[in-house]
Write a protein that holds these residues in place. Structure first.
Motif, mmCIF file in Angstrom:
data_model
loop_
_atom_site.group_PDB
_atom_site.id
_atom_site.type_symbol
_atom_site.label_atom_id
_atom_site.label_comp_id
_atom_site.label_asym_id
_atom_site.label_seq_id
_atom_site.Cartn_x
_atom_site.Cartn_y
_atom_site.Cartn_z
ATOM 1 N N PHE A 63 24.157 -24.112 -54.205
ATOM 2 C CA PHE A 63 22.129 -23.204 -54.353
ATOM 3 C C PHE A 63 21.865 -24.344 -52.338
ATOM 4 C CE2 PHE A 63 17.696 -23.100 -54.659
ATOM 5 C CZ PHE A 63 17.982 -22.081 -55.164
ATOM 6 N N LEU A 64 21.852 -25.162 -52.467
ATOM 7 C CA LEU A 64 21.354 -25.839 -51.098
ATOM 8 C C LEU A 64 22.080 -25.242 -50.136
ATOM 9 C CD1 LEU A 64 20.812 -29.911 -52.189
ATOM 10 C CD2 LEU A 64 18.783 -28.088 -52.335
ATOM 11 N N GLN A 65 23.369 -25.012 -50.666
ATOM 12 C CA GLN A 65 23.941 -24.599 -49.024
ATOM 13 C C GLN A 65 23.034 -23.650 -49.067
ATOM 14 O OE1 GLN A 65 26.474 -26.067 -46.892
ATOM 15 N NE2 GLN A 65 26.018 -24.209 -45.745
ATOM 16 N N ALA A 66 23.017 -22.373 -50.115
ATOM 17 C CA ALA A 66 23.047 -20.783 -50.138
ATOM 18 C C ALA A 66 21.315 -21.132 -49.418
ATOM 19 C CB ALA A 66 22.763 -20.422 -51.363
ATOM 20 N N VAL A 67 20.631 -22.144 -49.745
ATOM 21 C CA VAL A 67 18.927 -22.010 -49.236
ATOM 22 C C VAL A 67 18.907 -22.447 -47.521
ATOM 23 C CG1 VAL A 67 17.169 -23.242 -49.095
ATOM 24 C CG2 VAL A 67 17.937 -22.644 -50.972
ATOM 25 N N LYS A 68 20.657 -23.150 -46.958
ATOM 26 C CA LYS A 68 20.087 -23.230 -46.060
ATOM 27 C C LYS A 68 20.575 -21.990 -45.375
ATOM 28 C CE LYS A 68 22.871 -25.898 -42.513
ATOM 29 N NZ LYS A 68 24.393 -27.233 -42.421
ATOM 30 N N ASN A 69 21.637 -21.485 -44.965
ATOM 31 C CA ASN A 69 22.310 -20.411 -45.160
ATOM 32 C C ASN A 69 21.246 -19.395 -44.250
ATOM 33 O OD1 ASN A 69 24.662 -21.967 -44.611
ATOM 34 N ND2 ASN A 69 24.905 -20.520 -46.588
ATOM 35 N N THR A 70 20.515 -19.371 -45.944
ATOM 36 C CA THR A 70 19.802 -18.409 -46.336
ATOM 37 C C THR A 70 18.349 -18.140 -44.716
ATOM 38 O OG1 THR A 70 19.883 -17.429 -48.079
ATOM 39 C CG2 THR A 70 18.069 -16.758 -46.551
ATOM 40 N N PHE A 71 17.840 -19.469 -45.002
ATOM 41 C CA PHE A 71 17.149 -20.116 -44.003
ATOM 42 C C PHE A 71 17.532 -19.956 -42.507
ATOM 43 C CE2 PHE A 71 13.563 -21.569 -47.611
ATOM 44 C CZ PHE A 71 13.435 -21.320 -47.266
ATOM 45 N N LEU A 72 18.365 -19.895 -42.100
ATOM 46 C CA LEU A 72 18.559 -20.651 -40.835
ATOM 47 C C LEU A 72 19.405 -18.841 -40.715
ATOM 48 C CD1 LEU A 72 21.415 -22.946 -40.768
ATOM 49 C CD2 LEU A 72 19.182 -22.336 -39.375
ATOM 50 N N VAL A 74 17.217 -16.699 -41.383
ATOM 51 C CA VAL A 74 16.056 -15.903 -41.040
ATOM 52 C C VAL A 74 15.091 -15.825 -39.356
ATOM 53 C CG1 VAL A 74 13.462 -15.848 -42.289
ATOM 54 C CG2 VAL A 74 15.527 -15.392 -44.055
ATOM 55 N N ILE A 75 15.455 -17.344 -39.861
ATOM 56 C CA ILE A 75 14.645 -18.388 -38.432
ATOM 57 C C ILE A 75 15.343 -17.184 -37.525
ATOM 58 C CG2 ILE A 75 14.232 -20.302 -37.258
ATOM 59 C CD1 ILE A 75 14.491 -21.681 -39.694
ATOM 60 N N ILE A 76 17.149 -17.093 -36.982
ATOM 61 C CA ILE A 76 17.953 -16.967 -35.820
ATOM 62 C C ILE A 76 17.400 -15.041 -35.924
ATOM 63 C CG2 ILE A 76 19.774 -16.640 -35.106
ATOM 64 C CD1 ILE A 76 20.128 -19.132 -36.190
ATOM 65 N N THR A 77 17.524 -14.533 -36.856
ATOM 66 C CA THR A 77 17.713 -13.082 -37.191
ATOM 67 C C THR A 77 16.739 -12.214 -36.203
ATOM 68 O OG1 THR A 77 17.751 -12.670 -39.284
ATOM 69 C CG2 THR A 77 19.969 -13.197 -38.218
ATOM 70 N N VAL A 78 15.601 -12.426 -37.612
ATOM 71 C CA VAL A 78 14.032 -11.940 -37.612
ATOM 72 C C VAL A 78 13.730 -11.700 -35.722
ATOM 73 C CG1 VAL A 78 12.495 -11.629 -38.146
ATOM 74 C CG2 VAL A 78 13.926 -12.233 -39.730
ATOM 75 N N PRO A 79 13.831 -12.905 -36.119
ATOM 76 C CA PRO A 79 12.380 -13.078 -33.577
ATOM 77 C C PRO A 79 13.625 -12.223 -32.750
ATOM 78 C CG PRO A 79 13.276 -15.359 -34.999
ATOM 79 C CD PRO A 79 13.213 -14.100 -36.013
ATOM 80 N N VAL A 80 15.234 -13.379 -33.386
ATOM 81 C CA VAL A 80 15.771 -11.879 -31.881
ATOM 82 C C VAL A 80 15.995 -10.810 -32.284
ATOM 83 C CG1 VAL A 80 17.879 -12.498 -31.149
ATOM 84 C CG2 VAL A 80 17.297 -13.949 -31.366
ATOM 85 N N SER A 81 15.903 -10.301 -32.873
ATOM 86 C CA SER A 81 16.229 -8.649 -33.621
ATOM 87 C C SER A 81 14.907 -7.817 -32.866
ATOM 88 C CB SER A 81 16.570 -8.415 -34.834
ATOM 89 O OG SER A 81 15.536 -8.812 -36.038
ATOM 90 N N GLY A 225 13.975 -8.562 -45.921
ATOM 91 C CA GLY A 225 15.573 -8.152 -45.989
ATOM 92 C C GLY A 225 16.620 -9.477 -45.371
ATOM 93 N N ALA A 226 15.968 -10.490 -44.350
ATOM 94 C CA ALA A 226 16.742 -11.088 -44.115
ATOM 95 C C ALA A 226 16.968 -12.560 -45.374
ATOM 96 C CB ALA A 226 16.675 -12.073 -42.950
ATOM 97 N N PHE A 227 15.999 -12.914 -46.675
ATOM 98 C CA PHE A 227 16.027 -13.514 -47.221
ATOM 99 C C PHE A 227 17.104 -12.801 -48.627
ATOM 100 C CE2 PHE A 227 12.457 -16.247 -46.126
ATOM 101 C CZ PHE A 227 13.159 -16.987 -45.957
#
Length: 297
Positions: A63-72, A74-81, A225-227
């Motif tokens: 779960f902690l790995q999943a949280v890390k992946n999801t936050f990364l 979100v943080i990368i794709t939302v502003p860039v897209s 959507g990213a979450f």
């Protein structure tokens, strides 16, 4: 309550019933399940009530790995897209000939099947016994060494996942922003040209404030959507996302319910409530920020 209000509530009643049955009730049900320890869906029994499910999930390495992946993600794709979509929309708005053709071309990835796009990305990035993939061919051509983007290092897999997600969501954002730019009153631009205002100042003082409600809408929906990302990762790395180290929070919930080690609805419910709390918190923060930076005309 007067007659008009009664009539309005009657019109709203079907939608309210739909939301209550398919959204509010399931949310309450999941919340209750999240506190039932050892819940068995077959016998509808459990052996205790408490916060153990949350404790287990928050200490689970998957779960902690999943949280890390999801936050990364979100943080990368939302502003860039959102930034890329705004840039492309501005370019499309300045094109007169073949404008509709270019808009259609940019929108095509949105109506293409997600898994089909994922397979194309695998062909581009995946190393096989016969080829290192087209991207590695280009990297080698420029003097670099091949990288296994699908089964290799974590940063490479995250790069492909972010790129894939941006590619999938970009067309919709371009369409929305192109429509928003077309709705800006041209008289504002004429007045700016008369005053000799630079293009950058025109964009920051006129264009951006006028389309800020749409930008805010895309940011909010982009975060949500990213979450909720799951199919993107499956399309690239297969169904065993834990083994690939690329699982997401939604993927973790699915695995707890239906995966090979599944059958734990209480843990899945706790993870789902945690995800709901995260999304709700970020949405509330965005709403507070929007009060100062979003201008509704």
């Amino acid at each position: 309550m007067n007659r008009k209000n009664t009539k309005a509530w009657l019109y709203l009643l079907p939608a309210l019933l739909f939301l209550g049955v398919f959204m509010v009730y399931p949310l309450i049900d999941v919340f209750i399940y999240s506190f039932e320890e050892g819940y068995n869906s077959a016998s509808q029994t459990y052996f205790g009530v408490g916060a153990y499910n949350y404790s287990y999930v928050l200490h689970d390495t998957y779960f902690l790995q999943a949280v890390k992946n999801t936050f990364l993600l979100v943080i990368i794709t939302v502003p860039v897209s959102t930034g890329l979509a705004l840039l492309i929309a501005l370019c499309l708005s300045s094109i007169r000939p073949l404008k509709e053709l270019f808009q259609t071309i940019y929108f095509l990835p949105y109506v293409t099947n997600t898994l089909a796009v994922g397979l194309v990305f695998m062909i581009l990035f995946k190393k096989t016994a016969y080829s290192d993939g087209l991207i590695n061919v280009l990297i080698n051509w420029f003097g670099g060494s091949s990288v296994d983007f699908i089964d290799g290092p974590y940063w490479a897999k995250m790069f492909v996942l972010c790129l894939y997600t941006i590619w999938v969501v970009l067309p919709f954002k371009i369409l929305i922003l192109t429509s928003a730019l077309a709705s800006v009153n041209p008289n504002f631009y004429k007045a700016a040209r008369v005053d000799g205002t630079s293009r950058l100042r025109t964009f920051t003082r006129i264009t951006l404030p006028m389309i800020s409600p749409m930008v805010f809408y895309l940011v909010i929906t982009g975060f949500i959507g990213a979450f909720k990302a799951y199919s993107d990762a499956v399309a690239l790395f297969g169904t065993d996302l834990n083994a690939a180290g690329m699982n997401t929070i939604v993927g973790y919930v699915y695995d707890m319910l239906y995966g090979e080690g599944g059958g734990y609805p209480s843990y899945a419910a706790a993870a789902a409530i945690i995800l709901f709390a995260i999304v709700l918190t970020i949405t509330c923060i965005n709403l507070l920020v929007s009060k100062k930076h979003v201008h509704y005309s």
